[in-house]
Design a protein around this motif. Structure first.
Motif, PDB file in Angstrom:
ATOM      1  N   MET A  31       0.835  -1.203   0.000  1.00 23.67           N
ATOM      2  CA  MET A  31       0.000   0.000   0.000  1.00 23.67           C
ATOM      3  C   MET A  31       0.872   1.255   0.000  1.00 23.67           C
ATOM      4  SD  MET A  31      -3.061   1.017   2.621  1.00 23.67           S
ATOM      5  CE  MET A  31      -1.923   1.252   3.994  1.00 23.67           C
ATOM      6  N   ILE A  32       0.362   2.278  -0.642  1.00 20.05           N
ATOM      7  CA  ILE A  32       1.025   3.583  -0.622  1.00 20.05           C
ATOM      8  C   ILE A  32       0.223   4.509   0.285  1.00 20.05           C
ATOM      9  CG2 ILE A  32       1.695   5.581  -2.018  1.00 20.05           C
ATOM     10  CD1 ILE A  32       1.982   3.591  -4.399  1.00 20.05           C
ATOM     11  N   VAL A  33       0.901   5.164   1.207  1.00 17.52           N
ATOM     12  CA  VAL A  33       0.251   6.123   2.097  1.00 17.52           C
ATOM     13  C   VAL A  33       0.657   7.525   1.674  1.00 17.52           C
ATOM     14  CG1 VAL A  33       0.218   7.023   4.462  1.00 17.52           C
ATOM     15  CG2 VAL A  33       0.016   4.557   4.056  1.00 17.52           C
ATOM     16  N   THR A  34      -0.312   8.393   1.437  1.00 19.04           N
ATOM     17  CA  THR A  34       0.011   9.793   1.129  1.00 19.04           C
ATOM     18  C   THR A  34      -0.303  10.655   2.346  1.00 19.04           C
ATOM     19  OG1 THR A  34      -2.162  10.487   0.301  1.00 19.04           O
ATOM     20  CG2 THR A  34      -0.685   9.397  -1.272  1.00 19.04           C
ATOM     21  N   VAL A  35       0.554  11.629   2.600  1.00 22.21           N
ATOM     22  CA  VAL A  35       0.393  12.514   3.756  1.00 22.21           C
ATOM     23  C   VAL A  35       0.092  13.930   3.273  1.00 22.21           C
ATOM     24  CG1 VAL A  35       1.582  13.566   5.721  1.00 22.21           C
ATOM     25  CG2 VAL A  35       1.872  11.113   5.223  1.00 22.21           C
ATOM     26  N   THR A  36      -0.999  14.489   3.769  1.00 21.84           N
ATOM     27  CA  THR A  36      -1.366  15.872   3.446  1.00 21.84           C
ATOM     28  C   THR A  36      -1.590  16.595   4.773  1.00 21.84           C
ATOM     29  OG1 THR A  36      -2.522  14.967   1.515  1.00 21.84           O
ATOM     30  CG2 THR A  36      -2.832  17.308   1.973  1.00 21.84           C
ATOM     31  N   LEU A  37      -0.593  17.335   5.204  1.00 23.30           N
ATOM     32  CA  LEU A  37      -0.671  17.979   6.515  1.00 23.30           C
ATOM     33  C   LEU A  37      -1.464  19.280   6.461  1.00 23.30           C
ATOM     34  CD1 LEU A  37       2.952  17.271   7.797  1.00 23.30           C
ATOM     35  CD2 LEU A  37       0.832  16.093   8.435  1.00 23.30           C
ATOM     36  N   ASN A  38      -1.570  19.873   5.253  1.00 27.05           N
ATOM     37  CA  ASN A  38      -2.303  21.141   5.110  1.00 27.05           C
ATOM     38  C   ASN A  38      -3.284  21.043   3.941  1.00 27.05           C
ATOM     39  OD1 ASN A  38      -2.894  23.734   5.926  1.00 27.05           O
ATOM     40  ND2 ASN A  38      -1.156  24.688   4.878  1.00 27.05           N
ATOM     41  N   PRO A  39      -4.248  20.106   4.053  1.00 25.63           N
ATOM     42  CA  PRO A  39      -5.217  19.957   2.957  1.00 25.63           C
ATOM     43  C   PRO A  39      -6.067  21.223   2.831  1.00 25.63           C
ATOM     44  CG  PRO A  39      -5.971  18.772   4.879  1.00 25.63           C
ATOM     45  CD  PRO A  39      -4.590  19.284   5.211  1.00 25.63           C
ATOM     46  N   ALA A  40      -6.872  21.277   1.805  1.00 27.18           N
ATOM     47  CA  ALA A  40      -7.673  22.486   1.561  1.00 27.18           C
ATOM     48  C   ALA A  40      -8.990  22.108   0.907  1.00 27.18           C
ATOM     49  CB  ALA A  40      -6.920  23.454   0.658  1.00 27.18           C
ATOM     50  N   TRP A  41      -9.935  22.994   1.045  1.00 24.96           N
ATOM     51  CA  TRP A  41     -11.172  22.920   0.266  1.00 24.96           C
ATOM     52  C   TRP A  41     -10.997  23.948  -0.853  1.00 24.96           C
ATOM     53  CZ3 TRP A  41     -14.657  19.606  -0.712  1.00 24.96           C
ATOM     54  CH2 TRP A  41     -15.933  19.954  -1.211  1.00 24.96           C
ATOM     55  N   ASP A  42     -10.804  23.443  -2.057  1.00 24.76           N
ATOM     56  CA  ASP A  42     -10.527  24.333  -3.192  1.00 24.76           C
ATOM     57  C   ASP A  42     -11.832  24.843  -3.784  1.00 24.76           C
ATOM     58  OD1 ASP A  42      -7.824  24.017  -2.951  1.00 24.76           O
ATOM     59  OD2 ASP A  42      -7.606  22.628  -4.629  1.00 24.76           O
TER      60      ASP A  42
ATOM     61  N   GLY B  15     -20.421  33.514 -11.424  1.00 23.59           N
ATOM     62  CA  GLY B  15     -21.230  32.751 -12.369  1.00 23.59           C
ATOM     63  C   GLY B  15     -21.368  31.298 -11.941  1.00 23.59           C
ATOM     64  N   SER B  16     -20.236  30.620 -11.778  1.00 19.79           N
ATOM     65  CA  SER B  16     -20.305  29.223 -11.350  1.00 19.79           C
ATOM     66  C   SER B  16     -19.306  28.992 -10.229  1.00 19.79           C
ATOM     67  CB  SER B  16     -20.024  28.281 -12.521  1.00 19.79           C
ATOM     68  OG  SER B  16     -18.635  28.195 -12.744  1.00 19.79           O
ATOM     69  N   VAL B  17     -19.655  28.060  -9.361  1.00 18.11           N
ATOM     70  CA  VAL B  17     -18.804  27.710  -8.227  1.00 18.11           C
ATOM     71  C   VAL B  17     -18.430  26.235  -8.356  1.00 18.11           C
ATOM     72  CG1 VAL B  17     -18.603  27.649  -5.712  1.00 18.11           C
ATOM     73  CG2 VAL B  17     -20.102  29.322  -6.800  1.00 18.11           C
ATOM     74  N   LEU B  18     -17.128  25.955  -8.337  1.00 19.00           N
ATOM     75  CA  LEU B  18     -16.658  24.576  -8.379  1.00 19.00           C
ATOM     76  C   LEU B  18     -15.921  24.318  -7.071  1.00 19.00           C
ATOM     77  CD1 LEU B  18     -16.435  23.216 -11.552  1.00 19.00           C
ATOM     78  CD2 LEU B  18     -14.290  22.575 -10.469  1.00 19.00           C
ATOM     79  N   GLU B  19     -16.201  23.184  -6.413  1.00 15.15           N
ATOM     80  CA  GLU B  19     -15.560  22.922  -5.123  1.00 15.15           C
ATOM     81  C   GLU B  19     -15.037  21.512  -5.091  1.00 15.15           C
ATOM     82  OE1 GLU B  19     -17.824  24.477  -1.789  1.00 15.15           O
ATOM     83  OE2 GLU B  19     -19.410  25.003  -3.185  1.00 15.15           O
ATOM     84  N   ARG B  20     -13.861  21.327  -4.481  1.00 17.44           N
ATOM     85  CA  ARG B  20     -13.289  19.995  -4.412  1.00 17.44           C
ATOM     86  C   ARG B  20     -12.158  19.967  -3.393  1.00 17.44           C
ATOM     87  NH1 ARG B  20     -11.396  17.990  -9.415  1.00 17.44           N
ATOM     88  NH2 ARG B  20      -9.595  17.276  -8.247  1.00 17.44           N
ATOM     89  N   PRO B  21     -11.833  18.753  -2.932  1.00 18.77           N
ATOM     90  CA  PRO B  21     -10.704  18.631  -2.018  1.00 18.77           C
ATOM     91  C   PRO B  21      -9.418  19.076  -2.711  1.00 18.77           C
ATOM     92  CG  PRO B  21     -12.011  16.615  -2.056  1.00 18.77           C
ATOM     93  CD  PRO B  21     -12.477  17.458  -3.198  1.00 18.77           C
ATOM     94  N   GLY B  22      -8.554  19.764  -1.998  1.00 22.42           N
ATOM     95  CA  GLY B  22      -7.291  20.226  -2.559  1.00 22.42           C
ATOM     96  C   GLY B  22      -6.128  19.880  -1.653  1.00 22.42           C
ATOM     97  N   GLY B  23      -4.920  20.047  -2.188  1.00 24.75           N
ATOM     98  CA  GLY B  23      -3.703  19.711  -1.463  1.00 24.75           C
ATOM     99  C   GLY B  23      -2.934  18.678  -2.268  1.00 24.75           C
ATOM    100  N   LYS B  24      -1.603  18.852  -2.338  1.00 24.07           N
ATOM    101  CA  LYS B  24      -0.789  18.017  -3.223  1.00 24.07           C
ATOM    102  C   LYS B  24      -0.884  16.528  -2.865  1.00 24.07           C
ATOM    103  CE  LYS B  24       3.300  19.593  -4.450  1.00 24.07           C
ATOM    104  NZ  LYS B  24       3.121  19.701  -5.919  1.00 24.07           N
ATOM    105  N   GLY B  25      -0.862  16.220  -1.562  1.00 23.13           N
ATOM    106  CA  GLY B  25      -0.940  14.818  -1.156  1.00 23.13           C
ATOM    107  C   GLY B  25      -2.253  14.165  -1.574  1.00 23.13           C
ATOM    108  N   LEU B  26      -3.332  14.943  -1.517  1.00 20.70           N
ATOM    109  CA  LEU B  26      -4.626  14.402  -1.947  1.00 20.70           C
ATOM    110  C   LEU B  26      -4.654  14.191  -3.462  1.00 20.70           C
ATOM    111  CD1 LEU B  26      -7.235  16.265   0.297  1.00 20.70           C
ATOM    112  CD2 LEU B  26      -5.975  14.151   0.715  1.00 20.70           C
ATOM    113  N   ASN B  27      -4.004  15.082  -4.205  1.00 21.36           N
ATOM    114  CA  ASN B  27      -3.906  14.881  -5.662  1.00 21.36           C
ATOM    115  C   ASN B  27      -3.167  13.580  -5.977  1.00 21.36           C
ATOM    116  OD1 ASN B  27      -5.143  17.336  -6.068  1.00 21.36           O
ATOM    117  ND2 ASN B  27      -3.237  18.452  -6.445  1.00 21.36           N
ATOM    118  N   VAL B  28      -2.053  13.346  -5.283  1.00 21.72           N
ATOM    119  CA  VAL B  28      -1.293  12.099  -5.480  1.00 21.72           C
ATOM    120  C   VAL B  28      -2.194  10.901  -5.187  1.00 21.72           C
ATOM    121  CG1 VAL B  28       0.674  10.729  -4.680  1.00 21.72           C
ATOM    122  CG2 VAL B  28       0.910  13.220  -4.907  1.00 21.72           C
ATOM    123  N   ALA B  29      -2.916  10.975  -4.084  1.00 27.61           N
ATOM    124  CA  ALA B  29      -3.790   9.863  -3.683  1.00 27.61           C
ATOM    125  C   ALA B  29      -4.881   9.628  -4.715  1.00 27.61           C
ATOM    126  CB  ALA B  29      -4.410  10.171  -2.313  1.00 27.61           C
ATOM    127  N   ARG B  30      -5.459  10.706  -5.245  1.00 27.76           N
ATOM    128  CA  ARG B  30      -6.541  10.564  -6.221  1.00 27.76           C
ATOM    129  C   ARG B  30      -6.035   9.913  -7.514  1.00 27.76           C
ATOM    130  NH1 ARG B  30      -8.822  15.580  -7.681  1.00 27.76           N
ATOM    131  NH2 ARG B  30     -10.754  14.530  -8.235  1.00 27.76           N
TER     132      ARG B  30
END
Lengths: 293, 293
Positions: A1-12, A29-44
């Motif tokens: 298993m690979i574990v990713t660490v995101t110590l400062n995640p964000a709501w983008d 006009g439009s609002v887009l929302e999603r989890p943010g943070g580099k570690g979460l991107n790696v995990a996704r």
């Protein structure tokens, strides 16, 4: 298993407006929302590839609940008293970005995270430490986690900047993966950290790696138009898999370059275009790099 | 009791940056967060004055929970499936504002609100309907609520803009309180709606009222420096108290002008400076207004 660490995640949060005008009032006009943070991107990216992955890090408050609720990747965050940060990006013809710093982490929260992290690292082949640190954490946080992971026989990839990158380099992770600007800004040489490897992303210029097997570079076989945000995270995901599978470095670098190109072709960070990935995998352009003069 | 209605409340987020630069990335220096929405500002002013008040409206999601959690005023909102909106204000030397539109309200949610509102109006002497409508609500929403409140013998003050203001005017509320720009933009004349009164705020120019007792204007006795956001809401709060207590119009207008000036002197919308209020109360400048030629 690979574990990713995101110590400062964000709501983008991304707002689209016809045109951003300083000191004016805008109807979004439009609002887009999603989890943010580099570690979460790696995990996704890893999750989309079908690789077993667990996202961990620090999470708190109502904003943290939004992030966790929207995260389709298996995760186990350590709760903090503070409120997870947001980033706001206003897009007209290009992006204007506002990054909150993040919550103040208490010493006991950092201690609790280290304990939880050790337990997770014991189940992991590879640990990925990515992105900025929230206020309150020591600059050597990634160095501390690198040593804890190693004590559990997990391999470590670090993607960071500034003083955090410098401190992490001193702990000798298996892969240090800054981008070229971050490496230069941290005043670090183009040299491998200890017995590990240094992989530097150079945007459209591809990747260069200084490894125990020699110096290599991966040059894109074609230019990909799109959104470069998250390309470095996709490269980190590929390198984590390569570390786990003990791939030879030329192969690892080819995979990282292909996945980075496929990430550029996808609309959002943490995603990739499988067709572009397949095409780039078919024609990897990895070669031995000349030594610096 | 005075009931305030906020159908499109917000979580107001204010970022301070050294200078907003279009298409640049900004590290946010400080983050200020608080409940927003004109009806909530009116409620906060009334609550600070010690007046019995209940804030109602529509609220939903994690952002709605943030708003309710931070609201010190007694409140009873109707839950919606959508997510309460945010506003983001970026302040350097002045403010750049991004207003989300708000959640889409379902017909059954609007029906549920009308029912809850009727019950609240039955306990109220005065109902205040303030601010924009979220998507999904009919333009005549304030007209509908005006009639429901009247059926319960409550008096009604409406502060709105555009088509919502026009539709509300046709229902003949006791007080219609737009600002001068809103009145002009809605194409409405400077005339009382039915048997009620029209009170128009004109910023530093004070207030003008067209009432069954005649035309009056309240002119500030001194210029107040500060933050004009929320001054109109403070005026609405004073007018709601005056309606409840059946104050004569010159007195009502003097109170509204004094509370508006005190709101300008306070740092944030929904607050007022009691010292400025006291000073302006001591020297009200209300006079009969000339008739338009």
């Amino acid at each position: 298993m690979i574990v990713t660490v995101t110590l400062n995640p964000a709501w983008d949060v991304t707002y689209r407006v016809p045109r951003l005008t300083r000191h004016a009032s805008h109807r979004v006009g439009s609002v887009l929302e999603r989890p943010g943070g580099k570690g979460l991107n790696v995990a996704r990216v890893l999750h989309a590839l079908g690789e077993p992955v667990l996202a961990t890090g620090l999470m708190g408050g109502a904003t943290g609940a939004l992030v966790e609720g929207a995260l389709e990747v298996p995760h186990a965050f350590v709760r903090i008293a503070g409120e997870t940060r947001r980033t706001v990006t206003v897009v007209d013809s290009d992006a204007t970005v506002f990054n909150e710093r993040g919550p103040e982490i208490r010493p006991e929260e950092w201690a609790a995270f280290q304990e939880a992290f050790s337990a997770r690292a014991a189940e992991a082949e590879v640990v990925v430490l990515s992105g900025s640190l929230p206020p309150g954490l020591p600059e050597d946080a990634y160095a501390v986690l690198t040593r804890l992971a190693r004590a559990q026989s997990a391999k470590v990839l670090v993607d960071a900047a500034g003083a955090v990158l410098r401190a992490a380099a001193a702990a000798g992770p298996d892969v240090l993966k800054p981008n070229a600007a971050e490496l230069a800004a941290a005043g670090l040489p183009l040299a491998a950290p200890g017995r590990g490897a240094l992989v530097v992303s150079r945007g459209a210029g591809g990747l260069v790696a200084v490894t125990p097997e020699g110096r290599f570079e991966a040059v894109p076989s074609e230019t990909v138009d799109g959104n470069p945000t998250g390309a470095g995270d996709a490269a980190a995901a590929a390198l984590a898999v390569a570390l786990r599978d003990r791939l030879p470095w030329p192969r690892a670098l080819g995979e990282a370059a292909a996945l980075a190109a496929a990430a550029v072709a996808a609309p959002a960070a943490g995603e990739f275009d499988p067709e572009v990935l397949r095409r780039h995998r078919m024609s990897p352009r990895v070669r031995r790099a000349p030594c610096p003069s």
